[in-house]
Enzyme design. Structure first.
Site, PDB file in Angstrom:
ATOM      1  N   HIS A   1       0.824  -1.198   0.000  1.00  0.00           N
ATOM      2  CA  HIS A   1       0.000   0.000   0.000  1.00  0.00           C
ATOM      3  C   HIS A   1       0.866   1.260   0.000  1.00  0.00           C
ATOM      4  CE1 HIS A   1      -3.929  -2.020   1.598  1.00  0.00           C
ATOM      5  NE2 HIS A   1      -3.493  -2.539   0.460  1.00  0.00           N
TER       6      HIS A   1
ATOM      7  N   GLU B   1       0.846   3.821   1.923  1.00  0.00           N
ATOM      8  CA  GLU B   1       1.327   4.220   3.246  1.00  0.00           C
ATOM      9  C   GLU B   1       2.617   3.485   3.607  1.00  0.00           C
ATOM     10  OE1 GLU B   1      -3.279   4.228   3.409  1.00  0.00           O
ATOM     11  OE2 GLU B   1      -1.711   3.042   2.448  1.00  0.00           O
TER      12      GLU B   1
ATOM     13  N   CYS C   1      -6.106   1.253   5.661  1.00  0.00           N
ATOM     14  CA  CYS C   1      -6.632  -0.008   6.177  1.00  0.00           C
ATOM     15  C   CYS C   1      -6.003  -0.278   7.546  1.00  0.00           C
ATOM     16  CB  CYS C   1      -6.326  -1.151   5.205  1.00  0.00           C
ATOM     17  SG  CYS C   1      -4.574  -1.618   5.154  1.00  0.00           S
TER      18      CYS C   1
ATOM     19  N   CYS D   1      -2.125  -0.807   7.422  1.00  0.00           N
ATOM     20  CA  CYS D   1      -1.388   0.452   7.287  1.00  0.00           C
ATOM     21  C   CYS D   1      -1.500   1.282   8.559  1.00  0.00           C
ATOM     22  CB  CYS D   1      -1.891   1.230   6.077  1.00  0.00           C
ATOM     23  SG  CYS D   1      -1.407   0.450   4.512  1.00  0.00           S
TER      24      CYS D   1
END
EC number: 3.5.4.12
Length: 178
Positions: A84, A86, A110, A113
């Site tokens: 992801h 992040e 999410c 993250c």
């Protein structure tokens, strides 16, 4: 006597718009055909210390690994493999420490993250979209953020579009006389 105006422009990007725009521009690097997410980490001096977007891990071919969202076998989807935005922003940081920083991100993080954000010491998350608000992952992320004291808020843009015009650098500024 006439002078060239030395008044500053009024239509410059303010810091929040700039940082969210950097996150969105970073997202354009993603090869994911369904979801392009970018993140931008900023310190207390308004300096960018990390940028990331969603993509496959370094050294893993994004031509070989799957990009689909659904399949009979989860291993045939992107989910076990993709990193992801992040995560990539934290890993790509150009500073030894992101403790106390803010993260601008296109999509609310999410739960996985959220754990990374908390462990990295990031204290604020500013997100554009929360389209998965009712998912278990987003609910868990909010719970974790609240428990860890990480503030989060929706970004409210002052304008809906920012245009990048590569030709603008070649135009000459008009010389206004006072």
């Amino acid at each position: 006597m006439s002078e060239v105006s030395c008044k500053k422009r009024d239509d410059y990007l303010e810091w929040p718009e700039y940082f969210m725009a950097v996150a969105f521009l970073s997202a354009q690097r993603s090869k994911d055909p369904n979801s392009q997410v970018g993140a931008c980490i900023v310190n207390s001096e308004n300096k960018i210390v990390g940028i990331g977007y969603n993509g496959m891990p370094n050294g893993c071919s994004d031509d070989v690994l799957p990009w689909r969202r659904t399949a009979e076998n989860k291993l045939d989807t992107k989910y076990p493999y993709v990193c992801h935005a992040e995560l990539n922003a934290i890993m790509n940081k150009n500073s030894t420490d992101v403790k106390g920083c803010s993260m601008y991100v296109a999509l609310f993080p999410c739960n996985e993250c959220a754990k990374l954000i908390i462990q990295a010491g990031i204290k604020e998350v500013i997100f554009m979209s929360d389209k998965y608000h009712d998912s278990d992952e987003a609910t868990a992320a909010r719970l974790l953020f609240n428990m860890a004291g990480v503030t989060f808020r929706k970004f409210i843009p002052k304008c809906s579009k920012i245009v990048i015009d590569f030709d603008s650098i070649n135009s000459r500024p008009s010389q206004k006389l006072q």
